[in-house]
Design a protein around this motif. Structure first.
Motif, PDB file in Angstrom:
ATOM      1  N   THR A 118      -7.242  -4.899  56.212  1.00 57.35           N
ATOM      2  CA  THR A 118      -6.050  -4.281  55.653  1.00 57.35           C
ATOM      3  C   THR A 118      -6.401  -2.952  54.980  1.00 57.35           C
ATOM      4  O   THR A 118      -7.428  -2.842  54.309  1.00 57.35           O
ATOM      5  CB  THR A 118      -5.386  -5.232  54.643  1.00 57.35           C
ATOM      6  N   LEU A 119      -5.556  -1.955  55.175  1.00 56.53           N
ATOM      7  CA  LEU A 119      -5.705  -0.652  54.529  1.00 56.53           C
ATOM      8  C   LEU A 119      -4.503  -0.413  53.626  1.00 56.53           C
ATOM      9  O   LEU A 119      -3.360  -0.463  54.082  1.00 56.53           O
ATOM     10  CB  LEU A 119      -5.784   0.461  55.573  1.00 56.53           C
ATOM     11  N   MET A 120      -4.771  -0.145  52.360  1.00 58.84           N
ATOM     12  CA  MET A 120      -3.695   0.091  51.395  1.00 58.84           C
ATOM     13  C   MET A 120      -4.018   1.337  50.594  1.00 58.84           C
ATOM     14  O   MET A 120      -4.994   1.375  49.854  1.00 58.84           O
ATOM     15  CB  MET A 120      -3.556  -1.126  50.459  1.00 58.84           C
ATOM     16  N   GLY A 121      -3.222   2.390  50.783  1.00 66.55           N
ATOM     17  CA  GLY A 121      -3.416   3.605  50.025  1.00 66.55           C
ATOM     18  C   GLY A 121      -2.976   3.427  48.580  1.00 66.55           C
ATOM     19  O   GLY A 121      -2.414   2.402  48.215  1.00 66.55           O
ATOM     20  N   PRO A 122      -3.302   4.400  47.723  1.00 68.10           N
ATOM     21  CA  PRO A 122      -3.838   5.726  48.030  1.00 68.10           C
ATOM     22  C   PRO A 122      -5.354   5.738  48.203  1.00 68.10           C
ATOM     23  O   PRO A 122      -6.018   4.720  47.993  1.00 68.10           O
ATOM     24  CB  PRO A 122      -3.424   6.543  46.797  1.00 68.10           C
ATOM     25  N   GLY A 123      -5.871   6.897  48.552  1.00 75.57           N
ATOM     26  CA  GLY A 123      -7.312   7.125  48.597  1.00 75.57           C
ATOM     27  C   GLY A 123      -8.004   6.702  49.870  1.00 75.57           C
ATOM     28  O   GLY A 123      -9.229   6.715  49.949  1.00 75.57           O
ATOM     29  N   ILE A 124      -7.253   6.325  50.916  1.00 77.63           N
ATOM     30  CA  ILE A 124      -7.865   5.918  52.181  1.00 77.63           C
ATOM     31  C   ILE A 124      -8.398   7.152  52.910  1.00 77.63           C
ATOM     32  O   ILE A 124      -7.699   8.165  53.032  1.00 77.63           O
ATOM     33  CB  ILE A 124      -6.861   5.160  53.067  1.00 77.63           C
ATOM     34  N   THR A 125      -9.623   7.070  53.415  1.00 79.77           N
ATOM     35  CA  THR A 125     -10.260   8.179  54.117  1.00 79.77           C
ATOM     36  C   THR A 125     -10.407   7.857  55.606  1.00 79.77           C
ATOM     37  O   THR A 125     -10.219   6.713  56.035  1.00 79.77           O
ATOM     38  CB  THR A 125     -11.648   8.465  53.545  1.00 79.77           C
ATOM     39  N   ARG A 126     -10.785   8.880  56.360  1.00 72.17           N
ATOM     40  CA  ARG A 126     -11.068   8.691  57.783  1.00 72.17           C
ATOM     41  C   ARG A 126     -12.135   7.624  57.975  1.00 72.17           C
ATOM     42  O   ARG A 126     -12.034   6.775  58.868  1.00 72.17           O
ATOM     43  CB  ARG A 126     -11.535  10.010  58.385  1.00 72.17           C
ATOM     44  N   GLU A 127     -13.156   7.641  57.138  1.00 70.35           N
ATOM     45  CA  GLU A 127     -14.250   6.663  57.242  1.00 70.35           C
ATOM     46  C   GLU A 127     -13.752   5.250  56.953  1.00 70.35           C
ATOM     47  O   GLU A 127     -14.190   4.281  57.585  1.00 70.35           O
ATOM     48  CB  GLU A 127     -15.377   7.039  56.275  1.00 70.35           C
ATOM     49  N   ASP A 128     -12.848   5.107  55.992  1.00 69.42           N
ATOM     50  CA  ASP A 128     -12.252   3.797  55.709  1.00 69.42           C
ATOM     51  C   ASP A 128     -11.517   3.256  56.939  1.00 69.42           C
ATOM     52  O   ASP A 128     -11.573   2.060  57.248  1.00 69.42           O
ATOM     53  CB  ASP A 128     -11.262   3.889  54.544  1.00 69.42           C
ATOM     54  N   VAL A 129     -10.813   4.151  57.639  1.00 73.32           N
ATOM     55  CA  VAL A 129     -10.075   3.745  58.833  1.00 73.32           C
ATOM     56  C   VAL A 129     -11.022   3.247  59.910  1.00 73.32           C
ATOM     57  O   VAL A 129     -10.807   2.178  60.513  1.00 73.32           O
ATOM     58  CB  VAL A 129      -9.221   4.919  59.360  1.00 73.32           C
ATOM     59  N   ALA A 220       2.013   4.707  49.058  1.00 75.26           N
ATOM     60  CA  ALA A 220       2.872   5.258  48.007  1.00 75.26           C
ATOM     61  C   ALA A 220       4.210   4.550  47.945  1.00 75.26           C
ATOM     62  O   ALA A 220       4.917   4.611  46.941  1.00 75.26           O
ATOM     63  CB  ALA A 220       3.077   6.754  48.244  1.00 75.26           C
ATOM     64  N   ARG A 221       4.562   3.844  49.023  1.00 78.90           N
ATOM     65  CA  ARG A 221       5.803   3.072  49.085  1.00 78.90           C
ATOM     66  C   ARG A 221       5.550   1.584  48.921  1.00 78.90           C
ATOM     67  O   ARG A 221       6.436   0.769  49.158  1.00 78.90           O
ATOM     68  CB  ARG A 221       6.525   3.357  50.408  1.00 78.90           C
ATOM     69  N   GLY A 222       4.302   1.220  48.567  1.00 78.84           N
ATOM     70  CA  GLY A 222       3.973  -0.175  48.331  1.00 78.84           C
ATOM     71  C   GLY A 222       3.769  -0.993  49.584  1.00 78.84           C
ATOM     72  O   GLY A 222       3.867  -2.228  49.552  1.00 78.84           O
ATOM     73  N   VAL A 223       3.467  -0.319  50.712  1.00 81.68           N
ATOM     74  CA  VAL A 223       3.308  -0.998  52.007  1.00 81.68           C
ATOM     75  C   VAL A 223       1.887  -0.779  52.511  1.00 81.68           C
ATOM     76  O   VAL A 223       1.336   0.316  52.392  1.00 81.68           O
ATOM     77  CB  VAL A 223       4.314  -0.456  53.044  1.00 81.68           C
ATOM     78  N   ALA A 224       1.287  -1.813  53.092  1.00 84.89           N
ATOM     79  CA  ALA A 224      -0.078  -1.735  53.625  1.00 84.89           C
ATOM     80  C   ALA A 224      -0.059  -1.707  55.145  1.00 84.89           C
ATOM     81  O   ALA A 224       0.910  -2.121  55.794  1.00 84.89           O
ATOM     82  CB  ALA A 224      -0.895  -2.928  53.148  1.00 84.89           C
ATOM     83  N   LEU A 225      -1.151  -1.192  55.722  1.00 81.70           N
ATOM     84  CA  LEU A 225      -1.456  -1.426  57.128  1.00 81.70           C
ATOM     85  C   LEU A 225      -2.246  -2.721  57.165  1.00 81.70           C
ATOM     86  O   LEU A 225      -3.362  -2.790  56.634  1.00 81.70           O
ATOM     87  CB  LEU A 225      -2.285  -0.272  57.710  1.00 81.70           C
ATOM     88  N   GLU A 226      -1.690  -3.751  57.777  1.00 78.37           N
ATOM     89  CA  GLU A 226      -2.255  -5.087  57.661  1.00 78.37           C
ATOM     90  C   GLU A 226      -3.301  -5.365  58.745  1.00 78.37           C
ATOM     91  O   GLU A 226      -3.198  -4.879  59.877  1.00 78.37           O
ATOM     92  CB  GLU A 226      -1.143  -6.134  57.779  1.00 78.37           C
ATOM     93  N   ALA A 227      -4.300  -6.168  58.387  1.00 77.61           N
ATOM     94  CA  ALA A 227      -5.269  -6.647  59.369  1.00 77.61           C
ATOM     95  C   ALA A 227      -4.523  -7.331  60.512  1.00 77.61           C
ATOM     96  O   ALA A 227      -3.589  -8.095  60.286  1.00 77.61           O
ATOM     97  CB  ALA A 227      -6.244  -7.619  58.715  1.00 77.61           C
TER      98      ALA A 227
END
Length: 263
Positions: A118-129, A220-227
């Protein structure tokens, strides 16, 4: 400035839902509300998606729209947006799509990311992706607009779930560390002729950068990109109009290909 009520926003979402279900187009929303802003448009999108989920659809991922200069120039929309992917939008590699189930479809060649974390901003980088990605695939997004004649502003396409129609994933899943996502070349063929080309850099400079933008914008809207979700990272070239009888193939260097037919 016109203040849009909750009733106004829901009415627009209902109109877009009805247009989707009846396969027809409506007049641009911006023509009715010239000072409508992006926050209002996302509120319309949210209601539209609520209607779709209530009808039995299930979210399987997210998409980034208007990432390449070619698409920006074609539509006259100069900033990216996002939308939601559902299980009813998915087609298998090589499967035939009925063109009459869409209104004014156009094909885009893209790189899809399948997430394992799961990816949840803020602060997500290209490397995190890259670290969160199980694999990447060549894919088609078949964009479609419920707005008449594609006469869209940024608020029209946002409200209309980023003009998402359906999508097709290639069968080959590739470790993102084993391919140069920046320079990988894309070739899109329609009925055996090359009609669009591009490279990974077309998607906001780097496809993983586009996914990071999405993770931070949604965060920023409280939504994640989920696994387990699929993320479409944006077109690598211009949009190509399609109709019944067309056969398309996209090939992306180091990743593989994806084919689709329209009946």
């Amino acid at each position: 400035m016109t203040v849009l009520s909750t009733e106004n926003l829901q009415q627009m979402g209902d109109e877009l839902f009805d247009a989707l279900k009846t396969c027809r187009s409506i007049e641009p929303l911006i023509a009715r509300y010239p000072d409508m802003d992006i926050d209002a448009a996302y509120a319309v999108q949210q209601h539209l998606m609520q209607r779709r989920l209530e009808s039995g659809e299930r979210v399987v991922g997210k998409k980034i729209g208007v990432t390449s200069r070619a698409v920006m120039d074609l539509l006259g929309v100069m900033q990216p947006d996002f939308g939601w992917l559902t299980d009813r939008m998915v087609y298998n590699e090589g499967e035939s799509i009925r063109a009459d189930n869409l209104i004014q479809p156009k094909a885009e060649g893209e790189i899809a990311f399948l997430l394992k974390k799961t990816l949840m901003g803020p602060g997500i980088t290209r490397e995190d992706v890259i670290d969160a990605t199980d694999g990447v695939m060549a894919c088609f997004e078949i964009v479609d607009s419920r707005i008449r004649d594609w006469k869209i502003s940024i608020v029209d396409t946002v409200a209309d779930n980023a003009s998402c129609g359906v999508f097709v994933l290639g069968e080959r899943l590739v470790d993102p560390r084993e391919v140069d996502l920046l320079t990988c070349g894309m070739v899109l063929e329609k009925n055996g002729e090359i009609v669009a080309t591009g490279a990974g850099a077309a998607a906001m400079g780097h496809p993983a950068e586009a996914v990071a933008w999405l993770a931070n914008t949604l965060g920023a809207r409280g939504v994640a990109l989920e696994a387990g979700e699929v993320v479409l990272s944006g077109s690598l070239g211009t949009m190509v109009p399609v109709a019944a009888g067309d056969a398309l193939r996209v090939t992306i260097g180091g990743i593989g290909g994806c084919s689709v037919r329209f009946a």
